[in-house]
Scaffold this active site. Structure first.
Site, mmCIF file in Angstrom:
data_model
loop_
_atom_site.group_PDB
_atom_site.id
_atom_site.type_symbol
_atom_site.label_atom_id
_atom_site.label_comp_id
_atom_site.label_asym_id
_atom_site.label_seq_id
_atom_site.Cartn_x
_atom_site.Cartn_y
_atom_site.Cartn_z
ATOM 1 N N CYS A 4 56.965 32.683 38.524
ATOM 2 C CA CYS A 4 56.549 32.219 37.199
ATOM 3 C C CYS A 4 55.618 31.015 37.304
ATOM 4 C CB CYS A 4 57.777 31.870 36.360
ATOM 5 S SG CYS A 4 57.348 31.321 34.707
ATOM 6 N N CYS B 152 56.189 28.384 34.518
ATOM 7 C CA CYS B 152 57.396 27.548 34.635
ATOM 8 C C CYS B 152 57.256 26.555 35.793
ATOM 9 C CB CYS B 152 58.640 28.381 34.889
ATOM 10 S SG CYS B 152 58.692 29.963 34.098
ATOM 11 N N ASP B 153 56.840 27.061 36.960
ATOM 12 C CA ASP B 153 56.890 26.248 38.186
ATOM 13 C C ASP B 153 55.555 25.623 38.581
ATOM 14 O OD1 ASP B 153 59.536 26.986 38.323
ATOM 15 O OD2 ASP B 153 59.172 28.696 39.629
#
Ligand SMILES: Cc1cc2nc3c(=O)[nH]c(=O)nc-3n(C[C@H](O)[C@H](O)[C@H](O)COP(=O)(O)OP(=O)(O)OC[C@H]3O[C@@H](n4cnc5c(N)ncnc54)[C@H](O)[C@@H]3O)c2cc1C
Length: 328
Positions: free
Chosen positions: A141, A144-145
């Site tokens: 992701c 997200c990361d």
């Protein structure tokens, strides 16, 4: 009606929805409007929306950040009074009474119908180092990361829209991005390909396959094979983003419903599966187009079809549009 996250395992539900992505959320909202006793169980709220970035194709909302959309899902579920549990359904049993028993790690629930809205999960590369270094530099992701890799060197593997989108997002955070693809052309929107090619800090490696992810406690290097000339090179990186597609992970219901060769659940136009009382909606079904609006539409159909199924079983009218919805 019980409220969000309240512990209520007593009584038989009219329907339990597995998965709290767009399909599950829509199904829950429609089911409660029909005054069904409904429980929504999901590993997390939002499903794959967590992985996306800006959503720009939802009617009436020209553009919305993914986390803002999830917050709106949450508000809507709460205001509708949907009982929601953040948990994973691990086992499903059919009872002799014709109902279903669903078990999470800690609780069990009984229901007359089930709506499966389990969505898709990222496909794994299945190479050495992937599992061991997941969460230690290996990510599925970018949204997200990505922020964890500010001014670092990262690689993205894949050749579709998700991979190119991830490379583009990461090029604004990381100092350098390698985009690694095993073929020589991309299967992505032309303008996105052009955008990625124009980024100075993205280096595109086509005809290349990652053979191993190397690192003690975190990702340090990739071993990359050029499948044209057979040469292997090592790339020093800090993070690897795997964006090679998404698959249905439906073993949980494999003995209950028919699936296609891609493990997607086969449904008819009313989102009915091969098993009476079990409905499915969204990306987990054989539907070709995997989009939020499609998932929401199928969630709606599944809830109304489950309602209709129960009405008919009780000898009542099959007209699901009779307004039995709660009035404010
Ligand atoms: C990077 C990316 C960007 C995207 N961008 C867009 C976009 O801009 N516009 C658009 O329309 N679509 C977009 N999509 C597609 C869209 O996100 C999906 O079509 C949509 O989320 C499908 O919804 P769903 O509810 O069917 O499944 P999902 O969103 O996959 O939700 C399923 C949920 O079920 C849960 N679950 C699975 N098994 C269990 C279990 N046993 N117990 C409990 N819970 C379980 C999962 O954890 C998950 O939370 C994007 C997807 C990705 C990956």
């Amino acid at each position: 009606m019980s409220t969000t996250n309240e512990h209520t395992s007593s009584g038989v539900y009219d329907t339990i929805i597995i998965g709290a992505g767009p399909a599950g959320v829509a199904a829950a909202i429609y089911a409660i409007r029909r005054e069904m006793k409904v429980l929504l169980i999901g590993k997390e709220l939002g499903g794959q929306v967590v992985l996306s970035n800006e959503i720009e194709n939802y009617p009436g909302i020209s553009s919305i950040n993914n986390f803002d959309l999830i917050a709106k899902f949450d508000q809507h579920l709460k205001s509708a009074g949907v009982e929601t549990k953040i948990s994973e359904v691990k086992v499903i049993e059919k009872t002799s009474a014709g109902t279903f028993k669903l078990h999470t790690a800690k609780e069990s629930f009984e229901t007359k119908t089930i709506i499966i809205a389990m969505g898709l999960i990222p496909q794994r590369l299945a190479i050495p180092g992937e599992e061991r270094l997941a969460g230690k530099g290996v990510s599925y992701c970018a949204n997200c990361d990505g922020p964890l890799f500010k001014n670092k060197i990262v690689a993205v593997v894949g050749g579709g829209n998700s991979a190119l989108d991830a490379a583009e997002v990461l090029s604004k955070i990381a100092s350098k991005v390698y985009l690694i693809h095993r073929r020589d052309t991309f299967r992505a929107f032309e303008e996105l390909v052009d955008e990625v090619k124009a980024r100075e800090n993205i280096e595109i490696l086509t005809n290349c396959e990652i053979k191993e992810i190397i690192g003690e406690n975190k990702v340090e290097k990739l071993s990359v094979l050029n499948n044209q000339n057979g040469k292997i090179r090592e790339l020093a990186i800090n993070g690897l983003f795997i964006e090679i597609g998404r698959i249905a992970h439906t073993d949980l219901v494999g003995e209950l419903v028919k699936r296609n060769e891609r493990n997607q659940i086969i449904v008819d136009e009313k989102c009915r599966t091969s098993s009476e009382g079990i409905f499915a909606a969204g990306d987990v079904t054989q539907t070709e187009f995997k989009q939020i609006t499609v998932a929401v539409g199928q969630g709606t159909i599944a809830a109304l079809a489950a309602y209709q199924y129960l009405q008919l079983k009780q000898g009542r009218s099959a007209n699901v549009m009779l307004d039995r919805g709660k009035k404010k």
